[in-house]
Scaffold this motif. Structure first.
Motif, PDB file in Angstrom:
ATOM      1  N   PRO A  66     -18.799   0.895 -73.239  1.00 14.90           N
ATOM      2  CA  PRO A  66     -17.561   0.396 -72.610  1.00 14.90           C
ATOM      3  C   PRO A  66     -17.874  -0.476 -71.399  1.00 14.90           C
ATOM      4  O   PRO A  66     -18.991  -0.450 -70.863  1.00 14.90           O
ATOM      5  N   ASN A  67     -16.889  -1.232 -70.957  1.00  8.07           N
ATOM      6  CA  ASN A  67     -17.080  -2.090 -69.777  1.00  8.07           C
ATOM      7  C   ASN A  67     -17.313  -1.265 -68.526  1.00  8.07           C
ATOM      8  O   ASN A  67     -18.109  -1.626 -67.656  1.00  8.07           O
ATOM      9  N   ASP A  68     -16.610  -0.179 -68.420  1.00 13.55           N
ATOM     10  CA  ASP A  68     -16.810   0.766 -67.313  1.00 13.55           C
ATOM     11  C   ASP A  68     -16.334   2.133 -67.781  1.00 13.55           C
ATOM     12  O   ASP A  68     -15.877   2.291 -68.909  1.00 13.55           O
ATOM     13  N   LEU A  69     -16.444   3.128 -66.895  1.00 18.56           N
ATOM     14  CA  LEU A  69     -16.136   4.503 -67.292  1.00 18.56           C
ATOM     15  C   LEU A  69     -14.772   4.974 -66.802  1.00 18.56           C
ATOM     16  O   LEU A  69     -14.432   6.143 -66.986  1.00 18.56           O
ATOM     17  N   ARG A  70     -13.993   4.077 -66.211  1.00 18.34           N
ATOM     18  CA  ARG A  70     -12.698   4.510 -65.683  1.00 18.34           C
ATOM     19  C   ARG A  70     -11.770   5.013 -66.790  1.00 18.34           C
ATOM     20  O   ARG A  70     -11.042   5.976 -66.597  1.00 18.34           O
ATOM     21  N   ARG A  71     -11.814   4.358 -67.938  1.00 17.60           N
ATOM     22  CA  ARG A  71     -10.984   4.800 -69.056  1.00 17.60           C
ATOM     23  C   ARG A  71     -11.799   5.537 -70.116  1.00 17.60           C
ATOM     24  O   ARG A  71     -11.247   5.980 -71.112  1.00 17.60           O
ATOM     25  N   ASP A  72     -13.075   5.626 -69.892  1.00 11.73           N
ATOM     26  CA  ASP A  72     -13.966   6.290 -70.866  1.00 11.73           C
ATOM     27  C   ASP A  72     -14.886   7.265 -70.145  1.00 11.73           C
ATOM     28  O   ASP A  72     -16.108   7.203 -70.270  1.00 11.73           O
ATOM     29  N   LYS A  73     -14.274   8.191 -69.384  1.00  9.33           N
ATOM     30  CA  LYS A  73     -15.067   9.100 -68.548  1.00  9.33           C
ATOM     31  C   LYS A  73     -15.997   9.991 -69.369  1.00  9.33           C
ATOM     32  O   LYS A  73     -17.046  10.403 -68.895  1.00  9.33           O
ATOM     33  N   GLY A  74     -15.602  10.297 -70.599  1.00  5.85           N
ATOM     34  CA  GLY A  74     -16.439  11.186 -71.400  1.00  5.85           C
ATOM     35  C   GLY A  74     -17.469  10.484 -72.259  1.00  5.85           C
ATOM     36  O   GLY A  74     -18.185  11.135 -73.019  1.00  5.85           O
ATOM     37  N   TRP A  75     -17.568   9.147 -72.112  1.00 11.14           N
ATOM     38  CA  TRP A  75     -18.434   8.386 -73.014  1.00 11.14           C
ATOM     39  C   TRP A  75     -19.909   8.774 -72.879  1.00 11.14           C
ATOM     40  O   TRP A  75     -20.598   8.947 -73.880  1.00 11.14           O
ATOM     41  N   VAL A  76     -20.387   8.907 -71.650  1.00  7.23           N
ATOM     42  CA  VAL A  76     -21.798   9.244 -71.444  1.00  7.23           C
ATOM     43  C   VAL A  76     -22.123  10.587 -72.080  1.00  7.23           C
ATOM     44  O   VAL A  76     -23.143  10.742 -72.765  1.00  7.23           O
ATOM     45  N   GLY A  77     -21.236  11.560 -71.876  1.00 10.24           N
ATOM     46  CA  GLY A  77     -21.453  12.875 -72.482  1.00 10.24           C
ATOM     47  C   GLY A  77     -21.496  12.806 -73.996  1.00 10.24           C
ATOM     48  O   GLY A  77     -22.342  13.439 -74.631  1.00 10.24           O
ATOM     49  N   GLN A  78     -20.594  12.006 -74.590  1.00 12.21           N
ATOM     50  CA  GLN A  78     -20.572  11.869 -76.049  1.00 12.21           C
ATOM     51  C   GLN A  78     -21.850  11.210 -76.565  1.00 12.21           C
ATOM     52  O   GLN A  78     -22.386  11.596 -77.611  1.00 12.21           O
ATOM     53  N   LEU A  79     -22.343  10.225 -75.821  1.00 14.54           N
ATOM     54  CA  LEU A  79     -23.584   9.544 -76.206  1.00 14.54           C
ATOM     55  C   LEU A  79     -24.762  10.526 -76.198  1.00 14.54           C
ATOM     56  O   LEU A  79     -25.558  10.569 -77.144  1.00 14.54           O
TER      57      LEU A  79
END
Length: 221
Positions: A35-48
């Motif tokens: 994602p462009n940033d984590l403001r709307r995708d806060k759980g992205w790092v955890g999912q990765l």
């Protein structure tokens, strides 16, 4: 997603194998879009990280690696090696809490054995370029568990008494209780100070940065 590891050692070796890799490289292997940033995708790092390590629990109240009894926690780190934010543990129960003990709690279950995975978190590092650090398997010492238990019991007593308006982020030495919702319109059931049902914001338990900083300092220095 990679298969679930069969042992703690296999999990640790898998975590070590991605240390030093960038989010871009890890996302490419997982066929995920950064994602462009984590403001709307806060759980992205955890999912990765869950994809690469084979975690299957998702958002369930059990540990991420239920068969191993291990929880996965990524922790954004600054240039100074210190945590940049508090660490979410689990959603706090607001009903059915009478008689609940620390030994039965989700907080204790989640924190009984943790795989900490530091990640670069400074905002001036582009998200694709941020790298994963070396992993750490941790269980709380008797002193750390005593600190967690004392805070949990204080906060749960306030929940039982319906003192939601009085609970602030200042309560708790190492563990705090904060609203956990996408927005202020998301409400859940609870009981107020008079014992009558009310609607209030969901709450979550978070570890303070000074507590996680101590964990990192003791194990990485």
């Amino acid at each position: 997603m990679k298969p679930e590891p069969k042992s703690e050692q296999e999990l640790l070796e898998r975590a070590r194998s991605i240390a030093g890799m960038s989010f871009a490289d890890l996302a490419q292997e997982a066929n995920m879009t950064v994602p462009n940033d984590l403001r709307r995708d806060k759980g992205w790092v955890g999912q990765l990280l869950e994809w690469h390590l084979g975690a299957t629990a998702g958002s369930k109240p059990q540990q991420d690696f239920a068969d191993l009894g291990i929880e996965l926690k990524s922790i954004p780190i600054g240039y100074n090696g210190q945590p940049l934010e508090t660490t979410f543990v689990c959603v706090a129960p607001l009903t059915g809490v009478y008689g609940l003990t620390w030994e039965q709690s989700h907080v204790r279950n989640k924190l009984s054995r943790v795989l900490w995975l530091p990640v670069e978190g400074e905002r001036d590092i582009p998200l694709p370029d941020r790298r994963v650090g070396m992993p750490l398997i941790w269980s709380p010492s008797p002193e750390e568990e005593a600190e967690l238990k004392a805070d949990w019991e204080e906060l749960m007593e306030m929940i039982v008494l319906g003192q939601f308006a009085e609970i602030t982020a200042k309560h708790g030495e190492v563990l705090q209780l904060r609203p956990k919702a996408a927005n202020g319109k998301v409400l859940t059931e609870a009981y107020g100070a008079t014992g009558k049902p009310i609607r209030t914001l969901p709450r979550g338990f978070y570890l303070r940065t000074q507590f996680t900083a101590r964990i990192l300092q003791r194990n990485y220095v």
